[in-house]
Write an enzyme that holds these catalytic residues in place. Structure first.
Site, PDB file in Angstrom:
ATOM      1  NE  ARG A  47      10.822  -4.572  -6.070  1.00  0.00           N
ATOM      2  CZ  ARG A  47       9.710  -4.144  -5.512  1.00  0.00           C
ATOM      3  NH1 ARG A  47       9.142  -4.850  -4.541  1.00  0.00           N
ATOM      4  NH2 ARG A  47       9.135  -3.046  -5.912  1.00  0.00           N
TER       5      ARG A  47
ATOM      6  CG  HIS B 192       0.588  -1.498   2.912  1.00  0.00           C
ATOM      7  ND1 HIS B 192       1.448  -1.104   1.921  1.00  0.00           N
ATOM      8  CD2 HIS B 192      -0.652  -1.366   2.393  1.00  0.00           C
ATOM      9  CE1 HIS B 192       0.761  -0.757   0.852  1.00  0.00           C
ATOM     10  NE2 HIS B 192      -0.529  -0.913   1.105  1.00  0.00           N
TER      11      HIS B 192
ATOM     12  CG  ASP C 158       7.288   2.122  -0.139  1.00  0.00           C
ATOM     13  OD1 ASP C 158       7.718   0.962  -0.325  1.00  0.00           O
ATOM     14  OD2 ASP C 158       6.089   2.429  -0.308  1.00  0.00           O
TER      15      ASP C 158
ATOM     16  CG  HIS D 116       8.418  -1.782 -10.137  1.00  0.00           C
ATOM     17  ND1 HIS D 116       7.955  -3.015  -9.740  1.00  0.00           N
ATOM     18  CD2 HIS D 116       7.857  -0.887  -9.291  1.00  0.00           C
ATOM     19  CE1 HIS D 116       7.140  -2.872  -8.709  1.00  0.00           C
ATOM     20  NE2 HIS D 116       7.071  -1.592  -8.405  1.00  0.00           N
TER      21      HIS D 116
HETATM   22 ZN   LIG Z   1       3.568  -0.410   1.718  1.00  0.00          ZN
END
Ligand SMILES: [Zn+2]
Lengths: 340, 441
Positions: free
Chosen positions: B65, B182, B308, B312
């Site tokens: 992030r 992706h 992954d 958040h």
């Molecule tokens: Zn992804």
């Protein structure tokens, strides 16, 4: 049962209790003074994140006939981010000591989220969420059908169900919370449901639902039917290629004058035609059908108030039977078939 | 002697025979029975009886992030979480703000990783400028930067334009790079909220069909074959995707594939709770997909586990399902979830675990000093695991800023007791110790 969130988890006893109570409530609507003192001093909030004047005034009338205080809260167009606004709004209502929150929301699952998040202690009634559920609509539809079915079968409606009744639900099932809630409730009440729709407007996975599915409206009418429920179809769906044109849709899946006449030809003299409203006359239903003696559209509106009175009364008086929270499978993880 | 040395006593190497491991000067100085004498003078002794020694885990798929969303995670907090989870290297995905699409941004992230010192941070470079899918980012400049980028991905967004994908695959051959795709056909998933099938039909949530993933993978393996390039498929989530990858590997196509811990354990049934902690991209799938993914990881069709890890802030999940952000944390639970699903189930050994969590991801990322065997002369990136421990997942107790763990409340097996990063214990007794100081010793 503290909340009314969907019909999938609504047991037969509670469903019939709501219908029976609604029947008592309907008598109040016939009186000169259309009011009961049952919910005096209680506060019901109509929390609408999506416009629906019809549903809001129906709930408002229901709460007022039970002498509750009603607050209308339109959260549509809030500038706050969507998520924060549900939580913040809920906490505001909690601070106002709401006893029941009637919530209409564009997002599937928002009422369940409100009921289980711990943000608020009030009873939550789902007044339509996204494309998920609209339990009071299904209950008022069932109420309307039960009255008709009892008359036909010569049995008292109180305590009764819809055993053996043949019901078609026709149209945009994919985007319809009304269809979803009806399928589960009608199954619980013993009706035999057939969904009729273009294949594009049926959800993948519909084969697991407790009903039949057909693409052919005429064939299902021929097979015999006691109630035909037409769903609202948005003409804009053709822009996303769900069907080629409004005309083609109306020809294949609309309840038009020809099909109305066909019911007579098939000697289906007692078959009713239903619609949750608002109607697109000329698309999913013709004016001839909507205004025919078979149409129950206005009965449905009338019954909506009674059913909502019953739901509010039973939830707030604590007279609903407890239902076990549907347990998720343990962590929803696969069974131990990998384990040696 | 500059570095402190550690003698790890009686560890079970990769779950097999026990041995002592002497760690000195950042490398494994010796491996053997009853190491003693002058060799261990001054070494701190760690009793590892009953513990499994594994090569430090390497994550090919981490969202740190930073820069831009420091409210969700920073390089510092994310790499602390990584060290606690048994990792010694992570690949930081490019979807930061600004996007990691220039040498400047990838060097910034790489530098932040060096300053933190908990694990190696290898930035992933964006394939296209701003992840917009319209113009190739300066892949060569990122490859040549101090960050030495070898993995490129628009992760979060699919490189859906077939010509763009072809060019990217071809271009990175110049520096032995790999495109990590992706796989999500955007038109088939517009507004999608969960796996399309039995549960979405009932919940009235817009469906995310398996074909949206599978059709992109099918296209991309054919493109990789056509141009002779290296393709990596991120977070494979369906049984159909496994079949396509198996077919491609059978044809000799240079494709590798990844599965996340959450797709090895959880299914779409959880969405019935309406709790957005279960909202993730790609979505949780059906029971049969989970079993196909486990089998594929066990038989090598799927090469690696990638977390992954997607932290958040809580407001991103405290809302209606449709309004919630997609993603789950994973760094501090990956080892336990893989142990639960793959080892406790009898599908894999700890040696297999080391392959899919360390050696194979390091090889895909072209990391020379990670994922190495536990042998003398190798870099001392080692994790000690207590396989018999069980613990209850409590997101509030984690080092990541994210509280969005889908495993909250579950009891899982396996606990990271110690992590050695370049010979330095970043984790001891299951707690953070001190970071490794680059260039200071
Ligand atoms: Zn992804």
């Amino acid at each position: 049962m503290r909340h009314l969130l969907d019909t999938e988890s609504l047991g037969r006893d509670n469903a019939i209790a709501i219908l029976d109570t609604a029947q008592e409530m309907s008598a109040v609507g016939e009186r000169e003074v259309k009011k009961l003192p049952a919910l005096r001093g209680r506060t019901v909030v109509n929390l609408f994140f999506e416009d629906s004047t019809r549903t809001r005034i129906s709930f408002e009338a229901a709460a007022k006939r039970l002498s509750a205080d009603v607050i209308n809260f339109s959260a549509k167009g809030s500038s706050v981010s969507k998520g924060e606004s549900l939580k913040d709004t809920a906490q505001t209502l909690e601070a106002m000591s709401a006893d029941a929150v009637v919530i209409r929301h564009w997002a599937s699952g928002a009422p369940a989220r409100l009921a289980t998040s711990g943000w608020i202690d009030a009873a939550v009634i789902n007044a339509g969420d996204g494309t998920h559920a609209h339990p009071t609509q299904a209950l008022l539809d069932a109420f309307t059908m039960r009255t008709h079915w009892a008359r036909l079968t010569g049995t008292p409606s109180v305590g009764g169900d819809l055993a053996g009744m043949r019901v078609l639900i026709v149209g945009d099932v994919l985007h319809s919370r009304v269809a979803r809630s009806n399928v589960w409730l009608l199954r619980t009440l013993g009706a035999r449901v057939t969904l009729v729709a273009p294949p594009t407007l049926l959800p993948v996975g519909v084969e697991h639902w407790p009903c039949e599915v057909s693409y052919d409206l005429d064939a299902t009418l021929e097979a015999g039917v006691d109630a035909v429920m037409m769903l609202r179809v948005q003409a804009e769906r053709m822009k996303a290629s769900f069907f080629p044109s409004a005309r083609e849709y109306a020809r294949r899946w609309g309840f038009d004058d020809a099909r109305l006449a066909r019911l007579d030809a098939l000697a289906l003299k007692d078959t009713i035609v239903m619609h949750p409203g608002p109607m697109n006359r000329g698309l999913e239903i013709s004016s001839g059908a909507a205004d025919s003696p078979r149409s129950t559209v206005l009965d449905q509106v009338r019954n909506g108030v009674s059913v909502r009175m019953a739901a509010l009364y039973l939830l707030l008086s604590g007279d609903m039977k407890a239902v076990p929270t549907p347990a998720l499978p343990a962590f929803a993880q696969p069974a131990a078939k990998d384990h040696p | 002697m500059i570095h402190a040395s550690h003698l790890i006593r009686s560890a079970s190497l990769l779950g097999k025979g026990t041995a002592d491991v002497l760690v000195r000067d950042g490398v494994i100085a010796a491996v053997g029975q009853d190491l003693g004498g002058a060799a261990i003078d001054g070494a701190t002794v760690i009793d590892a009886a009953g513990l499994v020694a594994l090569p430090g885990m390497v994550d090919l798929h981490t969202h740190l992030r930073e820069p831009g969303r420091e409210d969700a995670e920073t390089v510092e907090t994310g790499t602390r979480a990584a060290a606690l989870g048994g990792f010694t290297a992570v690949h930081a995905m490019a979807n930061s703000s600004p996007v990691a699409d220039t040498a400047g941004v990838v060097e910034q992230v790489w530098q932040l990783g060096r300053e933190s010192g908990w694990v190696d941070v290898h930035p992933v470079g964006a394939v296209t400028v701003g992840l917009a899918g319209e113009q190739l980012a300066e892949l060569g400049a990122m490859a040549d930067s101090r960050a030495r980028v070898r993995v490129f991905s628009d992760d979060g967004i699919c490189v859906s334009d077939p010509v763009m994908m072809r060019r990217a695959l071809e271009y990175v051959k110049a520096f032995d790079g790999v495109i990590a795709q992706h796989a999500q056909e955007p038109r088939l998933t517009a507004g999608a909220q969960m796996n399309e099938g039995k549960v979405s039909a009932v919940l009235g949530l817009a469906g995310w069909p398996a074909v949206a993933e599978e059709s992109i993978i099918a296209r991309d393996v054919l493109l990789a074959q056509h141009v002779g390039s290296r393709l990596h498929v991120c977070h494979v989530s369906t049984a159909g995707s496994v079949e396509i990858i198996r077919w491609a590997k059978g044809r000799g196509i240079c494709v590798t594939a990844e599965v996340t811990p959450h797709h090895l354990l959880l299914t779409e049934e959880l969405v019935r709770s309406w709790d957005p902690v279960y909202k993730v991209n790609p979505p949780l799938r059906a029971d049969e997909d989970v079993h196909a993914l486990r089998a594929a990881l066990a038989d090598g069709t799927i090469d690696i586990v990638g977390t992954d890890h997607a932290p958040h802030p809580s407001e991103a999940k405290e809302c209606e399902w449709a309004a919630a952000a997609m993603g789950m944390t994973g760094l501090e639970t990956a080892l336990s979830v893989v142990q639960e699903t793959m080892i406790e189930s009898g599908l894999m050994t700890w040696a297999d675990f080391a392959r899919v969590t360390s050696a194979a991801p390091a090889a895909i990322g072209r990391l020379g000093d990670q994922g190495r065997p536990l042998e003398p002369g190798e870099p001392a990136n080692i994790v000690l695991v207590d396989p018999a421990a069980r613990w209850n997942v409590d997101p509030a107790a984690m080092a990541t800023k994210g509280r969005n763990s889908p495993f909250a409340g579950m009891e899982l097996p396996g606990r990271v007791v110690a992590t050695f990063f370049r010979g330095h214990p970043t984790v001891l007794d299951g707690r953070l110790n001190t970071p490794y100081l680059h260039g200071a010793r």
